[in-house]
Motif scaffolding. Sequence first.
Motif, short mmCIF file in Angstrom:
data_model
loop_
_atom_site.label_atom_id
_atom_site.label_comp_id
_atom_site.label_asym_id
_atom_site.label_seq_id
_atom_site.Cartn_x
_atom_site.Cartn_y
_atom_site.Cartn_z
N HIS A 40 1.68 14.58 1.95
CA HIS A 40 1.35 14.92 0.56
C HIS A 40 0.29 16.01 0.48
CE1 HIS A 40 -0.18 14.68 -3.50
NE2 HIS A 40 -1.35 14.26 -3.04
N LYS A 41 -0.78 15.85 1.25
CA LYS A 41 -1.87 16.83 1.21
C LYS A 41 -1.39 18.20 1.71
CE LYS A 41 -5.46 14.49 -0.36
NZ LYS A 41 -6.19 14.90 -1.58
N GLN A 42 -0.52 18.21 2.72
CA GLN A 42 0.01 19.48 3.23
C GLN A 42 0.92 20.14 2.20
OE1 GLN A 42 1.68 18.08 6.92
NE2 GLN A 42 -0.36 17.74 7.80
N ARG A 43 1.76 19.34 1.52
CA ARG A 43 2.62 19.89 0.46
C ARG A 43 1.79 20.44 -0.69
NH1 ARG A 43 5.65 15.35 1.25
NH2 ARG A 43 4.73 14.38 -0.60
N GLN A 44 0.72 19.73 -1.04
CA GLN A 44 -0.14 20.18 -2.13
C GLN A 44 -0.78 21.52 -1.77
OE1 GLN A 44 -2.47 17.23 -4.44
NE2 GLN A 44 -4.25 18.36 -3.71
N VAL A 52 1.60 9.80 -5.19
CA VAL A 52 2.16 11.10 -4.77
C VAL A 52 3.09 11.63 -5.85
CG1 VAL A 52 3.74 12.20 -3.13
CG2 VAL A 52 1.89 10.74 -2.29
N GLU A 53 3.94 10.77 -6.39
CA GLU A 53 4.85 11.18 -7.46
C GLU A 53 4.08 11.64 -8.69
OE1 GLU A 53 7.52 7.90 -8.15
OE2 GLU A 53 8.20 7.92 -6.05
N ASP A 54 2.99 10.92 -9.02
CA ASP A 54 2.17 11.30 -10.17
C ASP A 54 1.61 12.71 -10.00
OD1 ASP A 54 2.62 8.87 -11.40
OD2 ASP A 54 0.67 8.01 -10.85
N TYR A 55 1.08 12.99 -8.82
CA TYR A 55 0.50 14.31 -8.57
C TYR A 55 1.57 15.40 -8.60
CZ TYR A 55 -4.29 12.86 -7.51
OH TYR A 55 -5.59 12.40 -7.62
N VAL A 66 0.85 -1.20 0.00
CA VAL A 66 0.00 0.00 0.00
C VAL A 66 0.88 1.25 0.00
CG1 VAL A 66 -1.73 1.33 1.29
CG2 VAL A 66 -1.93 -1.17 1.15
N LEU A 67 1.94 1.23 0.80
CA LEU A 67 2.85 2.38 0.88
C LEU A 67 3.48 2.67 -0.48
CD1 LEU A 67 4.21 4.47 2.78
CD2 LEU A 67 6.03 2.79 3.12
N GLU A 68 3.92 1.63 -1.16
CA GLU A 68 4.53 1.79 -2.48
C GLU A 68 3.52 2.37 -3.47
OE1 GLU A 68 7.51 1.50 -5.48
OE2 GLU A 68 7.66 1.30 -3.31
N TRP A 69 2.29 1.89 -3.42
CA TRP A 69 1.22 2.39 -4.30
C TRP A 69 0.96 3.88 -4.04
CZ3 TRP A 69 -4.28 2.92 -2.63
CH2 TRP A 69 -5.09 3.37 -3.66
N GLN A 77 4.29 15.34 -10.32
CA GLN A 77 4.68 15.53 -11.72
C GLN A 77 3.67 16.37 -12.48
OE1 GLN A 77 5.42 11.60 -13.30
NE2 GLN A 77 7.19 11.28 -11.95
N VAL A 78 2.40 16.27 -12.11
CA VAL A 78 1.38 17.13 -12.75
C VAL A 78 1.72 18.59 -12.48
CG1 VAL A 78 -1.05 17.85 -12.70
CG2 VAL A 78 -0.46 15.41 -12.70
N PHE A 79 2.00 18.94 -11.23
CA PHE A 79 2.39 20.31 -10.89
C PHE A 79 3.66 20.72 -11.64
CE2 PHE A 79 -0.34 20.09 -7.02
CZ PHE A 79 -0.97 21.32 -7.15
N ASP A 80 4.64 19.81 -11.70
CA ASP A 80 5.90 20.13 -12.38
C ASP A 80 5.68 20.41 -13.86
OD1 ASP A 80 7.20 19.79 -9.97
OD2 ASP A 80 7.92 17.76 -10.43
#
Length: 197
Positions: free
Chosen positions: A130-134, A66-69, A58-61, A71-74
């Motif tokens: 992740h949510k806090q960084r977003q 998180v990486e996908d999201y 689950v952690l890996e998923w 990359q969207v911002f990037d």
Amino acid sequence: MPRLSQPRLPPRDRLLQAAETLFYQDGITRVTVDAIAEKAQSTKMTLYRHFASKEALVLEWIQLLVEDYSQVFDRLAERFPDDSAAQIMGFGRFLADNLTGTLQRGCPFTNTLAETTGQFAEVRALIFAHKQRQFQRLAALCRQAGAGEPEALAKEITLLLEGLQVVAQNGGFEDPAGFVLEQLAIKLDGLTAKNPR
């Protein structure tokens, strides 16, 4: 002439792909490692060779999501380097355009938090971070776009975007994506009107 078969993914990738599909369809707690192994056309032993536990899987998923999201911002920053409002709008469109999974199960981060109360501490910590960084990234974009109260605007945008995913799932009203994108555009148009480039 017979079609050549597509190359088979390595076992670890197949297991992750199977887990993602099942987690979206049925939720994390209901999906067993046996079901994941079966869907991946693998074995339980192979799964545990790659992932020490279900929590590790689950952690890996979640890390991949998180990486996908991120990359969207990037990508939006690269596409609109001098237009913070366009970056925010682009992120809203990304969520609106990717509601097919949400229509079935909702936001994977929110669902995971709801399902793992009292367990999977490392997974939960990753989602909170992740949510806090977003949120901080949205607040920084609001600041760059010239918002008078960037954190307040980022909170409004966060609630709009999180609410979009919930209403798309529960069917509270028709076309939540259209409504949210319209409201987001109004908020961002107000910024660009006050801060013409």
